[in-house]
Structures are given as structure tokens and as C-alpha cells.
Design an enzyme around this catalytic site. Structure first.
Site, short mmCIF file in Angstrom:
data_model
loop_
_atom_site.label_atom_id
_atom_site.label_comp_id
_atom_site.label_asym_id
_atom_site.label_seq_id
_atom_site.Cartn_x
_atom_site.Cartn_y
_atom_site.Cartn_z
N ARG A 39 0.87 -1.19 0.00
CA ARG A 39 0.00 0.00 0.00
C ARG A 39 0.90 1.23 0.00
O ARG A 39 1.57 1.51 0.99
CB ARG A 39 -0.90 -0.02 1.25
CG ARG A 39 -1.90 1.11 1.32
CD ARG A 39 -2.81 0.90 2.54
NE ARG A 39 -3.81 1.92 2.65
CZ ARG A 39 -3.67 3.06 3.32
NH1 ARG A 39 -2.53 3.31 3.97
NH2 ARG A 39 -4.65 3.94 3.37
N SER A 106 -12.88 -3.68 -0.52
CA SER A 106 -13.32 -3.09 0.74
C SER A 106 -14.81 -2.80 0.67
O SER A 106 -15.28 -2.20 -0.30
CB SER A 106 -12.56 -1.78 1.00
OG SER A 106 -11.19 -2.02 1.22
N LYS A 135 -5.30 5.26 8.96
CA LYS A 135 -6.09 5.76 7.84
C LYS A 135 -7.04 6.82 8.37
O LYS A 135 -8.05 6.52 9.02
CB LYS A 135 -6.87 4.61 7.19
CG LYS A 135 -7.46 4.96 5.83
CD LYS A 135 -8.12 3.74 5.21
CE LYS A 135 -8.72 4.11 3.85
NZ LYS A 135 -9.46 3.00 3.25
#
Length: 212
Positions: A39, A106, A135
Site C-alpha cells: 500500500r 473493501s 487511515k
């Protein structure tokens, strides 16, 4: 061969500035990570691709799947899996371009989960299950929503968001794997942190089995 989502390590260079990405991920793999997601939200495409190439070689050596977050072009170039959100390339198109790859999506509602399962997702990312600082735009998922998704779909669920050794037991049998970032990569000894998290997850699962 069935994919093991148990310890799903998600990279974030911010947590280990003095340790390069490959070494950090290898430490997690030595500690028992069963799947790795690259990521990279704040790097150039060139750096992202270089990291993906390096991690693909590393994860193949350990016999562990590599998942690329968002960037289907890089997933295609290195032959890795893909993880997408609701605002990324639609799953139907991703599946057309990556017919045999592992693709995770997701989801935050039962409707999204059912659509993703129907369109060919291999697993679903669900969360944020606990408060997280990793996040900043993460939306908290009530346990009732997680339970409803668990009942609605058959594909594996990977929980994400603030999961630690201390709270993992609260998830019971609602998820099949645990996606963790800072729990592993923010620690000085990543290999040991991964081992400890894996053991805590195993103990949490065992306590569920003992109650059944």
C-alpha cells in the site's frame, strides 16, 4: 490451494523510516505473516513499481501471496493480486483484466458485500473495526454491520482498522483474517511483533473453539 488470510500485513513506510521496505516485510514474513499487501499512497509510480517487483520476488520465496492496493496496472505488471475500494476501478472491470488473480474489495455495507461476492471477489475487507490513526478517513463499522455481512456472504472476511493483540478477541469468529499495519510495522522488532500478534490471534481462535 486455499489462501491463508490469518495475518494480513499491510505496508506503510512511515512506520519504519530507518528500515527499507523489503527488510521490513521480510521481518514480518519471518514472524508469520501469511499474506502481504503493498500500500503506497504517497509515492511515484516508478517507486511503487520498483517496490512491487522487489516484494513479488520476496513473497514468492516465502510462498506468500502479494496484493497490490489500488494500482491494477502494477498488479498486472508484476503478476500480483489486487485490492480495491469502492471508489477504485470497478470489480467487474478488474476481474476482466485479471481473470485469475486474487482480488479483494473493501466493503462497508451488506449490499456492497453481496455485489462484490456476486462479481467475483475472492475476499472482502471490512472495517474500520476499531479506532485507527493509520487511515485518517476510515469510517468506523459497527459490530452489527459486521455481523450482518458475515451472515450474508460466504467469501472470507478480512478485518482491518485498529486491530491489536489486546482487542482481537472481541472479533470472535466474525472475520477470517486480520489486516494489520502499525501493529506490526510501527514496532522496533517487526519479526517479534508479528510472532506475538499471530500467537494472540491463535489464542483468540482457540478460545472460540473451546466455547463451542
Amino acid at each position: 490451494m486455499e489462501t491463508d488470510y490469518f495475518v494480513y500485513a499491510v505496508t506503510d513506510r512511515r512506520f519504519h523510516p530507518e528500515l527499507n521496505l523489503i527488510d521490513a516485510v521480510e521481518a514480518a514474513l519471518k514472524g508469520g505473516a501469511t499474506i502481504v499487501q503493498l500500500r503506497e499512497k504517497e509515492t511515484s509510480g516508478k517507486i511503487f513499481l520498483e517496490a512491487a517487483i522487489g516484494l513479488k520476488a520476496l513473497t514468492e520465496r516465502y510462498g506468500v501471496p502479494l496484493i497490490i492496493n489500488d494500482r491494477i496496472d502494477i498488479a498486472m505488471l508484476v503478476g500480483a493480486g489486487l485490492h480495491i475500494g469502492q471508489e477504485d476501478i470497478p470489480l467487474r472491470e478488474a476481474r476482466r483484466l485479471l481473470p485469475t488473480a486474487m482480488i479483494g474489495v473493501s466493503v462497508s455495507t451488506v449490499e456492497q458485500a453481496l455485489i462484490a461476492e456476486r462479481e467475483g471477489a475472492n475476499y472482502l475487507g471490512v472495517g474500520s473495526l476499531f479506532l485507527t490513526t493509520t487511515k485518517r478517513d476510515a469510517t468506523f463499522m459497527p459490530k452489527e454491520t459486521l455481523e450482518a455481512i458475515r451472515q450474508a456472504v460466504q467469501v472470507p472476511l478480512v478485518g482491518i482498522g485498529g486491530i491489536t493483540q489486546e482487542n482481537i478477541g472481541e472479533l470472535g469468529s466474525l472475520v477470517d483474517g486480520y489486516a494489520v499495519i502499525s501493529t506490526l510495522f510501527a514496532k522496533k522488532e517487526i519479526e517479534r511483533a508479528t510472532q506475538e500478534f499471530r500467537e494472540a490471534a491463535k489464542q483468540a481462535r482457540q478460545s472460540i473453539s473451546d466455547r463451542v
